[in-house]
Scaffold this motif. Structure first.
Motif, PDB file in Angstrom:
ATOM      1  N   ALA A  40       0.711  -1.305   0.049  1.00 37.99           N
ATOM      2  CA  ALA A  40      -0.031  -0.167  -0.055  1.00 37.99           C
ATOM      3  C   ALA A  40       0.999   1.378  -0.001  1.00 37.99           C
ATOM      4  N   LEU A  41       2.019   1.321   0.794  1.00 38.10           N
ATOM      5  CA  LEU A  41       2.906   2.361   0.835  1.00 38.10           C
ATOM      6  C   LEU A  41       3.450   2.664  -0.557  1.00 38.10           C
ATOM      7  N   ALA A  42       3.890   1.633  -1.171  1.00 41.14           N
ATOM      8  CA  ALA A  42       4.434   1.635  -2.530  1.00 41.14           C
ATOM      9  C   ALA A  42       3.510   2.108  -3.588  1.00 41.14           C
ATOM     10  N   VAL A  43       2.270   1.838  -3.507  1.00 38.84           N
ATOM     11  CA  VAL A  43       1.266   2.188  -4.397  1.00 38.84           C
ATOM     12  C   VAL A  43       1.056   3.822  -4.188  1.00 38.84           C
ATOM     13  N   GLY A  44       1.126   4.349  -2.791  1.00 36.70           N
ATOM     14  CA  GLY A  44       1.042   5.798  -2.596  1.00 36.70           C
ATOM     15  C   GLY A  44       2.447   6.314  -3.374  1.00 36.70           C
ATOM     16  N   PHE A  45       3.423   5.914  -3.173  1.00 36.62           N
ATOM     17  CA  PHE A  45       4.563   6.413  -3.725  1.00 36.62           C
ATOM     18  C   PHE A  45       4.888   6.305  -4.958  1.00 36.62           C
ATOM     19  N   MET A  46       4.218   5.435  -5.708  1.00 39.04           N
ATOM     20  CA  MET A  46       4.229   5.472  -7.128  1.00 39.04           C
ATOM     21  C   MET A  46       3.215   6.295  -7.782  1.00 39.04           C
ATOM     22  N   ILE A  47       2.057   6.623  -7.018  1.00 39.16           N
ATOM     23  CA  ILE A  47       1.157   7.696  -7.361  1.00 39.16           C
ATOM     24  C   ILE A  47       1.773   9.164  -7.558  1.00 39.16           C
ATOM     25  N   GLU A  48       2.701   9.192  -6.289  1.00 38.02           N
ATOM     26  CA  GLU A  48       3.393  10.564  -6.205  1.00 38.02           C
ATOM     27  C   GLU A  48       4.453  10.688  -7.110  1.00 38.02           C
ATOM     28  N   GLY A  72      -3.942  12.615  -9.437  1.00 35.98           N
ATOM     29  CA  GLY A  72      -3.493  13.840  -8.961  1.00 35.98           C
ATOM     30  C   GLY A  72      -2.609  14.707  -9.782  1.00 35.98           C
ATOM     31  N   ASN A  73      -2.414  15.948  -9.525  1.00 34.64           N
ATOM     32  CA  ASN A  73      -1.419  16.685 -10.364  1.00 34.64           C
ATOM     33  C   ASN A  73      -0.301  17.369  -9.832  1.00 34.64           C
ATOM     34  N   LEU A  81       5.366  11.827   3.365  1.00 34.46           N
ATOM     35  CA  LEU A  81       5.138  11.780   4.766  1.00 34.46           C
ATOM     36  C   LEU A  81       3.888  11.263   5.191  1.00 34.46           C
ATOM     37  N   CYS A  82       2.904  11.698   4.791  1.00 37.44           N
ATOM     38  CA  CYS A  82       1.425  11.329   5.333  1.00 37.44           C
ATOM     39  C   CYS A  82       1.254   9.613   4.676  1.00 37.44           C
ATOM     40  N   TYR A  83       1.836   9.535   3.494  1.00 35.65           N
ATOM     41  CA  TYR A  83       1.777   8.063   3.292  1.00 35.65           C
ATOM     42  C   TYR A  83       2.484   6.892   4.530  1.00 35.65           C
TER      43      TYR A  83
END
Length: 99
Positions: A40-48, A72-73, A81-83
């Motif tokens: 889940a953390l990796a997904v967040g980092f990939m999106i960012e 997002g953009n 950090l939030c992730y």
């Protein structure tokens, strides 16, 4: 859109997003909770990371509203950090019986 605060919308949503991704993955995969939390953390980092490289414009998908909202953009170090805080919430705060 409807919440105009300085914490919940910009930061709390990112923390909750990782928890949501964790439980979404958990509903489909039978994998150890620590590995799912990291996924889940990796997904967040990939999106960012996709936001950093402006993937919406690169793929020319700005006309697809739901996808533009999902990806997002704008890149933000604070989002990363939030992730991580969401990951820590999953790993150490959420009671084991709910994992």
């Amino acid at each position: 859109m409807f919440v105009q605060d300085k914490w919940l919308r910009p930061y709390g949503g990112d923390v909750i997003a990782i928890v949501f991704v964790y439980y979404l993955l958990r509903s489909f995969l039978n994998i150890a909770s620590n590995k799912l939390a990291f996924a889940a953390l990796a997904v967040g980092f990939m999106i960012e990371l996709a936001q950093y490289f402006n993937i919406v414009q690169l793929l020319q998908i700005q006309h697809i509203k739901w996808l533009r909202i999902l990806i997002g953009n704008s890149f933000s170090w604070a989002d990363l950090l939030c992730y991580v805080l969401g990951y820590l919430l999953i790993r150490y705060v959420i009671p084991q019986r709910y994992k």
